[in-house]
Design an enzyme around this catalytic site. Structure first.
Site, PDB file in Angstrom:
ATOM      1  N   LYS A   1       0.836  -1.202   0.000  1.00  0.00           N
ATOM      2  CA  LYS A   1       0.000   0.000   0.000  1.00  0.00           C
ATOM      3  C   LYS A   1       0.873   1.254   0.000  1.00  0.00           C
ATOM      4  O   LYS A   1       0.559   2.243  -0.677  1.00  0.00           O
ATOM      5  CB  LYS A   1      -0.920  -0.004   1.224  1.00  0.00           C
ATOM      6  CG  LYS A   1      -1.718   1.283   1.387  1.00  0.00           C
ATOM      7  CD  LYS A   1      -2.663   1.222   2.576  1.00  0.00           C
ATOM      8  CE  LYS A   1      -3.396   2.560   2.743  1.00  0.00           C
ATOM      9  NZ  LYS A   1      -4.436   2.511   3.778  1.00  0.00           N
TER      10      LYS A   1
ATOM     11  N   HIS B   1     -11.388 -28.759 -33.870  1.00  0.00           N
ATOM     12  CA  HIS B   1     -12.020 -27.478 -33.552  1.00  0.00           C
ATOM     13  C   HIS B   1     -13.054 -27.605 -32.430  1.00  0.00           C
ATOM     14  O   HIS B   1     -14.165 -27.095 -32.520  1.00  0.00           O
ATOM     15  CB  HIS B   1     -12.641 -26.865 -34.805  1.00  0.00           C
ATOM     16  CG  HIS B   1     -11.627 -26.500 -35.844  1.00  0.00           C
ATOM     17  ND1 HIS B   1     -10.582 -25.634 -35.590  1.00  0.00           N
ATOM     18  CD2 HIS B   1     -11.470 -26.904 -37.129  1.00  0.00           C
ATOM     19  CE1 HIS B   1      -9.842 -25.507 -36.681  1.00  0.00           C
ATOM     20  NE2 HIS B   1     -10.351 -26.280 -37.619  1.00  0.00           N
TER      21      HIS B   1
END
Length: 513
Positions: free
Chosen positions: A136, A277
Site C-alpha cells: 500500500k 475445432h
C-alpha cells in the site's frame, strides 16, 4: 538517516546474499524467529524484532510482527509532516524495505494425511499483513515477496542508489497478486472441507501459470495456460497431462485435448475419440483400441487430419503404426508401449501426452467467460435419468439400445444444435453447431459415408417439429434418443411410429455452447 529492512522469510533461497548486500548499502536488518537465527548463523548482524516492539513473540510465534512499532514504520508517509512528527513523538523508526514470503500453505494442503491443525498453523497472518502494508505504501517502502526479484533490487540500488518508483510499483503489484492467490487457496480449501458447493457471492480460484503460450486462438492474440491449484481436484485433466514428445502445446491444442479427455470419461470400454475445432469428428468403442481407432479413422478420414486423437487404453505398436500414417496435432493415452512411443516419436511434430487416469471426480464448477465477466455453473456430469421412457409403439432392441446410449454419450459433447448418428458403437455422422435442429440432422445425414439403415440418432435437445424424425426415417435410422419436452412431442412420436422408429425420451438436455 539509517535505512531499515525487515526480513522474515520461509523460503530462504538467496536471502543470505541479499541481506549481505543490504548491509553493504548501510541497511539495518530487523528479523524474526527462524530467519533471524539463519542470518546470524551466516554472519549477518540482525536486530531482534522484539527489540523494536519491546514485546516478546507470543502464542507459539502467532504474534510477533503485529505491532504499531512495525506497522507504523512501514505505513508512514515520509513527506507528510504529521506522520513524521508522530513517529518522532512515539520513537518509531521508519522501515524502508519489507522482505517477506509466506508459510507454505500450498505445500501443506498437498501433503498426504495432512491434519487440520497443520493446515491452520500454515495460514500466515503476520506475513500478509506486513506485505500488504508495504505494498500500500510502495511510494515510500520497497516490498519484496519473490526471491527472484532480489537481483533486480540490488542492481537498481547499485546503479541508482535506491529502488525506482516503477520497480517499487511493480513489486507492490506482485504482492497483491500473490496474497489474492494465497487467500483464494485458503477460501477454496475451507469450502471443500465443509463440502460447500454453493455459488458464493465472491468467486475466486487460485490459478498458477503452467506456461506462456506462443499465441491464443489466433497468432495476433497473447495467451497463457493456468492450473487450478487445489489438492482435491483429480489429476485426470489436461493440466496434469505429461508431454512425452513434440512441440509445446498451443492454445487450440489445449482446448481440443481437454474436449477429448472429457468425452473419453464417458466410456469404460476401449474407446478412441478424434476432436477437431473443439468438436468430436469421430468416436468409436470396440474390444481393443486398435479396432476402435480403425473405426474412428474410417468414420471421418477427412476431418481427423490435423486433429486430436485420444484413447482410454495403452497405445500398442500396431495402433501406433496406423497413427503414424496420419498428420495429427496431439495423441493422448494413459500410456504407450515402449516401441509404440519410439515409433510415434520419430515424427518430430507429434505432440504425445500421457494421462494415466480418467476419473470423473474433478472440478465441480464449469466457467465460461463473457466480456466483462464470467458465467459459472455446475459441470454437466449427469447422462440420463434412470426412469427414461420409451414413447413409441416399438421398443429399441438390445443392440439399438447400446448404440443409443453410445450416441447419447457423444452428443453430450457436441456443440449445439447437436445430432449424432451411430451404429455398432461408432459415429457415422455428426451435425454440430447449427442454428436449427433440422439443419443439424440434415448435416449429420449428408456428411455420413455410410449406409444409415439400422443406425440410431441422438439429439442433444428436443425436436420442435416432426421434420427431424421424418428425415431420420427416410435415411433408414431405426431408433432415436432425445430429451423430449416439446409442446409438439406428439407430432414427433407419430412420425417415429410411422417409420417404425423406436424413440426414447431421456428427460435430460445436453446443450453445449
Amino acid at each position: 538517516m539509517t535505512r531499515r529492512a525487515i526480513i522474515s522469510v520461509y523460503n530462504k533461497d538467496g536471502i543470505v546474499e541479499f541481506a549481505r548486500a543490504l548491509k553493504d548499502f548501510g541497511y539495518e536488518i530487523i528479523s524474526t524467529g527462524g530467519t533471524m537465527k539463519y542470518l546470524r548463523e551466516n554472519g549477518i548482524e540482525v536486530i531482534n524484532i522484539s527489540d523494536i516492539t519491546n514485546f516478546p513473540e507470543i502464542l507459539d510465534g502467532r504474534v510477533k510482527t503485529l505491532h504499531p512499532n512495525i506497522h507504523a514504520g512501514i505505513l508512514a508517509i515520509k513527506d507528510n509532516q504529521e506522520h513524521v512528527m508522530t513517529l518522532n513523538e512515539l520513537n518509531i523508526s521508519p522501515i524502508d524495505m519489507v522482505v517477506v514470503n509466506l508459510y507454505p500453505f500450498k505445500e501443506t494442503i498437498f501433503k498426504e494425511n495432512v491434519t487440520f491443525d497443520d493446515v491452520i498453523e500454515n495460514i500466515d497472518i503476520g506475513g500478509p499483513t506486513m506485505l500488504r502494508a508495504a505494498a500500500k505504501n510502495f511510494r515510500y517502502t520497497t516490498v519484496v515477496i519473490d526471491p527472484a526479484d532480489y537481483g533486480l533490487v540490488i542492481e537498481e540500488m547499485k546503479e541508482k542508489g535506491d529502488v525506482s518508483f516503477d520497480t517499487r510499483f511493480y513489486l507492490a503489484t506482485k504482492v497483491f497478486e500473490y496474497t489474492a492467490y494465497y487467500d483464494s487457496m485458503i477460501f477454496n480449501y475451507f469450502k471443500y472441507l465443509r463440502n460447500d458447493k454453493s455459488f458464493s457471492n465472491h468467486f475466486t480460484f487460485p490459478l498458477e501459470k503452467i506456461q506462456e503460450l506462443r499465441y491464443g486462438e489466433n497468432p495476433h492474440q497473447q495467451a497463457s495456460f493456468y492450473r487450478i491449484v487445489l489438492p482435491f481436484i483429480e489429476k485426470s485433466n489436461i493440466t496434469n497431462a505429461q508431454q512425452l514428445h513434440g512441440k509445446e502445446l498451443s492454445f487450440n491444442n489445449i482446448l481440443d485435448s481437454d474436449s477429448a479427455i472429457e468425452l473419453l470419461k464417458e466410456f469404460d470400454e476401449p474407446t478412441c475419440v478424434a476432436i477437431k475445432h473443439n468438436n468430436p469428428c469421430a468416436v468409436a468403442s470396440s474390444d481393443n483400441i486398435f479396432e476402435a481407432f480403425k473405426k474412428v479413422n474410417s468414420s471421418d478420414p477427412v476431418s481427423i487430419f490435423g486433429g486430436i486423437v485420444a484413447f482410454n487404453r495403452k497405445v500398442d505398436r500396431q495402433t501406433a503404426e496406423e497413427l503414424k500414417k496420419i498428420f495429427l496435432e496431439v495423441v493422448i493415452a494413459p500410456d504407450f508401449d515402449e516401441d509404440a512411443l519410439a515409433l510415434l516419436s520419430s515424427k518430430k511434430d507429434f505432440r504425445i501426452l500421457k494421462l494415466p487416469t480418467l476419473s470423473k471426480n474433478d472440478v465441480y464448477y464449469d466457467i465460461k467467460s463473457v466480456n466483462g465477466g464470467v458465467l459459472v455453473q455446475e459441470r454437466d456430469r449427469k447422462l440420463l435419468n434412470e426412469d427414461y421412457q420409451v414413447v413409441t409403439e416399438r421398443k429399441p432392441e438390445k443392440k439399438e439400445l447400446e448404440d443409443l446410449i453410445f450416441a447419447w454419450k457423444v452428443v453430450k459433447h457436441v456443440k449445439s444444435n447437436a445430432i449424432v448418428i451411430a451404429k455398432d458403437k461408432m459415429t457415422l455422422g455428426i451435425g454440430m453447431g447449427q442454428t436449427n435442429r433440422i439443419w443439424a440432422v440434415e448435416h449429420a445425414i449428408a456428411r455420413s459415408r455410410f449406409d444409415l439403415n439400422g443406425s440410431v440418432l441422438a439429439s442433444d435437445a428436443f425436436f420442435p417439429f416432426s421434420d427431424s424424425v421424418e428425415a431420420a426415417g427416410k435415411a433408414g435410422i431405426t431408433a432415436i434418443i432425445q430429451p423430449g419436452g416439446s409442446i409438439r412431442d406428439k407430432d414427433s412420436i407419430d412420425a417415429a411410429n410411422k417409420y417404425n422408429i423406436a424413440m426414447i425420451f431421456t428427460g435430460i438436455r445436453h446443450f453445449r455452447h
